[in-house]
Design a protein around this motif. Structure first.
Motif, PDB file in Angstrom:
ATOM      1  N   ALA A 183     -34.230 -56.230 -64.149  1.00 40.16           N
ATOM      2  CA  ALA A 183     -33.429 -56.977 -63.192  1.00 40.16           C
ATOM      3  C   ALA A 183     -33.206 -56.171 -61.919  1.00 40.16           C
ATOM      4  O   ALA A 183     -33.100 -54.935 -61.946  1.00 40.16           O
ATOM      5  N   SER A 184     -33.120 -56.892 -60.802  1.00 36.76           N
ATOM      6  CA  SER A 184     -32.802 -56.270 -59.523  1.00 36.76           C
ATOM      7  C   SER A 184     -31.355 -55.805 -59.517  1.00 36.76           C
ATOM      8  O   SER A 184     -30.484 -56.391 -60.163  1.00 36.76           O
ATOM      9  N   SER A 185     -31.061 -54.751 -58.770  1.00 36.82           N
ATOM     10  CA  SER A 185     -29.701 -54.208 -58.704  1.00 36.82           C
ATOM     11  C   SER A 185     -28.920 -54.724 -57.504  1.00 36.82           C
ATOM     12  O   SER A 185     -27.740 -54.393 -57.350  1.00 36.82           O
ATOM     13  N   PHE A 186     -29.563 -55.551 -56.650  1.00 34.90           N
ATOM     14  CA  PHE A 186     -28.924 -56.018 -55.423  1.00 34.90           C
ATOM     15  C   PHE A 186     -29.504 -57.388 -55.073  1.00 34.90           C
ATOM     16  O   PHE A 186     -30.677 -57.651 -55.339  1.00 34.90           O
ATOM     17  N   PRO A 187     -28.714 -58.277 -54.486  1.00 38.45           N
ATOM     18  CA  PRO A 187     -29.253 -59.591 -54.110  1.00 38.45           C
ATOM     19  C   PRO A 187     -30.450 -59.458 -53.178  1.00 38.45           C
ATOM     20  O   PRO A 187     -30.411 -58.713 -52.198  1.00 38.45           O
ATOM     21  N   GLY A 188     -31.508 -60.157 -53.504  1.00 41.61           N
ATOM     22  CA  GLY A 188     -32.695 -60.068 -52.659  1.00 41.61           C
ATOM     23  C   GLY A 188     -33.945 -60.556 -53.348  1.00 41.61           C
ATOM     24  O   GLY A 188     -33.962 -61.631 -53.945  1.00 41.61           O
ATOM     25  N   SER A 189     -35.001 -59.739 -53.308  1.00 41.58           N
ATOM     26  CA  SER A 189     -36.310 -60.132 -53.810  1.00 41.58           C
ATOM     27  C   SER A 189     -36.901 -59.011 -54.647  1.00 41.58           C
ATOM     28  O   SER A 189     -36.529 -57.850 -54.508  1.00 41.58           O
ATOM     29  N   ILE A 190     -37.834 -59.380 -55.506  1.00 47.04           N
ATOM     30  CA  ILE A 190     -38.690 -58.419 -56.195  1.00 47.04           C
ATOM     31  C   ILE A 190     -40.124 -58.732 -55.794  1.00 47.04           C
ATOM     32  O   ILE A 190     -40.561 -59.880 -55.889  1.00 47.04           O
ATOM     33  N   ARG A 191     -40.849 -57.733 -55.329  1.00 48.80           N
ATOM     34  CA  ARG A 191     -42.242 -57.915 -54.941  1.00 48.80           C
ATOM     35  C   ARG A 191     -43.147 -57.074 -55.828  1.00 48.80           C
ATOM     36  O   ARG A 191     -42.821 -55.933 -56.171  1.00 48.80           O
ATOM     37  N   ALA A 192     -44.281 -57.650 -56.205  1.00 50.01           N
ATOM     38  CA  ALA A 192     -45.291 -56.936 -56.985  1.00 50.01           C
ATOM     39  C   ALA A 192     -46.372 -56.410 -56.044  1.00 50.01           C
ATOM     40  O   ALA A 192     -46.835 -57.132 -55.154  1.00 50.01           O
ATOM     41  N   PHE A 193     -46.773 -55.157 -56.231  1.00 43.80           N
ATOM     42  CA  PHE A 193     -47.814 -54.528 -55.418  1.00 43.80           C
ATOM     43  C   PHE A 193     -48.871 -53.941 -56.330  1.00 43.80           C
ATOM     44  O   PHE A 193     -48.547 -53.293 -57.326  1.00 43.80           O
ATOM     45  N   GLN A 194     -50.127 -54.159 -55.980  1.00 41.64           N
ATOM     46  CA  GLN A 194     -51.232 -53.570 -56.719  1.00 41.64           C
ATOM     47  C   GLN A 194     -51.553 -52.220 -56.091  1.00 41.64           C
ATOM     48  O   GLN A 194     -52.030 -52.146 -54.955  1.00 41.64           O
ATOM     49  N   ILE A 195     -51.270 -51.151 -56.827  1.00 41.40           N
ATOM     50  CA  ILE A 195     -51.518 -49.796 -56.347  1.00 41.40           C
ATOM     51  C   ILE A 195     -52.904 -49.354 -56.792  1.00 41.40           C
ATOM     52  O   ILE A 195     -53.275 -49.532 -57.963  1.00 41.40           O
ATOM     53  N   THR A 196     -53.671 -48.808 -55.875  1.00 38.96           N
ATOM     54  CA  THR A 196     -54.996 -48.263 -56.182  1.00 38.96           C
ATOM     55  C   THR A 196     -55.112 -46.896 -55.521  1.00 38.96           C
ATOM     56  O   THR A 196     -54.321 -46.554 -54.638  1.00 38.96           O
ATOM     57  N   PRO A 197     -56.120 -46.092 -55.927  1.00 37.18           N
ATOM     58  CA  PRO A 197     -56.310 -44.800 -55.250  1.00 37.18           C
ATOM     59  C   PRO A 197     -56.551 -44.952 -53.754  1.00 37.18           C
ATOM     60  O   PRO A 197     -56.243 -44.045 -52.976  1.00 37.18           O
ATOM     61  N   GLU A 198     -57.094 -46.109 -53.343  1.00 30.43           N
ATOM     62  CA  GLU A 198     -57.370 -46.341 -51.932  1.00 30.43           C
ATOM     63  C   GLU A 198     -56.185 -46.942 -51.188  1.00 30.43           C
ATOM     64  O   GLU A 198     -56.161 -46.952 -49.954  1.00 30.43           O
ATOM     65  N   ARG A 199     -55.199 -47.466 -51.917  1.00 31.36           N
ATOM     66  CA  ARG A 199     -54.068 -48.115 -51.261  1.00 31.36           C
ATOM     67  C   ARG A 199     -52.775 -47.709 -51.955  1.00 31.36           C
ATOM     68  O   ARG A 199     -52.381 -48.278 -52.963  1.00 31.36           O
ATOM     69  N   THR A 200     -52.143 -46.694 -51.403  1.00 30.31           N
ATOM     70  CA  THR A 200     -50.856 -46.238 -51.911  1.00 30.31           C
ATOM     71  C   THR A 200     -49.739 -46.840 -51.075  1.00 30.31           C
ATOM     72  O   THR A 200     -49.968 -47.336 -49.963  1.00 30.31           O
TER      73      THR A 200
END
Length: 226
Positions: A77-94
């Motif tokens: 759960a989020s700790s503050f009102p707002g949004s949760i975003r998912a990010f795909q992390i790769t060695p080329e994109r940190t």
């Protein structure tokens, strides 16, 4: 791992794991899970990395939840009102994230400290000298204060952001500070003395309701304040 983000102003992310799949989170982020999720507390990389995470706004230790004996489900759960975003992390994109923005990630993602190269950006830019850096390979979930607005900056393209409104950015972006022009603007404009200047190329995610701004708005209503 499959996931779904649920809720509106107070969101949570539900992760459905195959057997032996794991999720990593900070203490206090887990809100419910299936009985077969096994928790292990670890420093993930030793004392040095643990201290780095602490300076980046997270705890010395992280919790690893692993599905044992079949598929499992866990929700953060989020700790503050707002949004949760998912990010795909790769060695080329940190990804560089605001302090305390990390929520959870797959086991292939590493959380570490990110120090601003320019001291001015750290001391006066509002984003802090210390931010968080997500590297490796896998999905990471980040908390956004308020609504998330995303831009893709071209090489050399810039945007000026008020203090605290930068939630995350690609590591290819850079941060500097600019002063608000004009003495009258500084004294009476109400926007402070410095703004954050972000230069592309890369993706940036801005947030509409930084926690510090909410705290400042509420402060006059508490006894002894105002």
């Amino acid at each position: 791992m499959k996931y779904s983000i649920i809720g509106q102003q107070l969101p949570a992310v539900q992760c459905d794991l195959e057997e032996n799949e794991s999720m990593v989170t900070e203490r206090g982020s887990m809100c419910w899970m299936s009985p077969n999720m096994q928790m292990t507390t670890t420093s993930r990389g030793g004392v040095g990395k643990a201290l780095g995470r602490m300076f980046a706004g997270e705890g010395l230790f992280q919790n690893i939840y692993t599905a044992r004996g079949g598929r499992g489900t866990i929700t953060f759960a989020s700790s503050f009102p707002g949004s949760i975003r998912a990010f795909q992390i790769t060695p080329e994109r940190t990804l560089i994230v605001q302090k305390s923005g990390f929520l959870a990630c797959e086991a292939g993602v590493q959380l570490s400290v990110h120090l601003q190269k320019k001291l001015g950006a750290g001391f006066f830019g509002g984003e802090g000298f210390i931010m968080q850096k997500l590297t490796g390979n896998g999905t990471a979930f980040v908390e956004i204060d308020g609504y998330a607005v995303e831009y893709e900056l071209r090489p050399g393209q810039q945007i000026v952001v008020d203090t605290g409104y930068l939630a995350a950015m690609d590591s290819t972006c850079s941060i500097d500070v600019v002063t608000v022009p004009g003495v009258k603007n500084v004294l009476f404009g109400g926007e402070g003395l410095f703004n954050t200047l972000i230069t592309g190329p890369g993706r940036i995610i801005l947030q509409t309701m930084p926690a510090y701004a909410v705290a400042g708005s509420l402060a006059p209503f508490f006894p002894g304040r105002g």
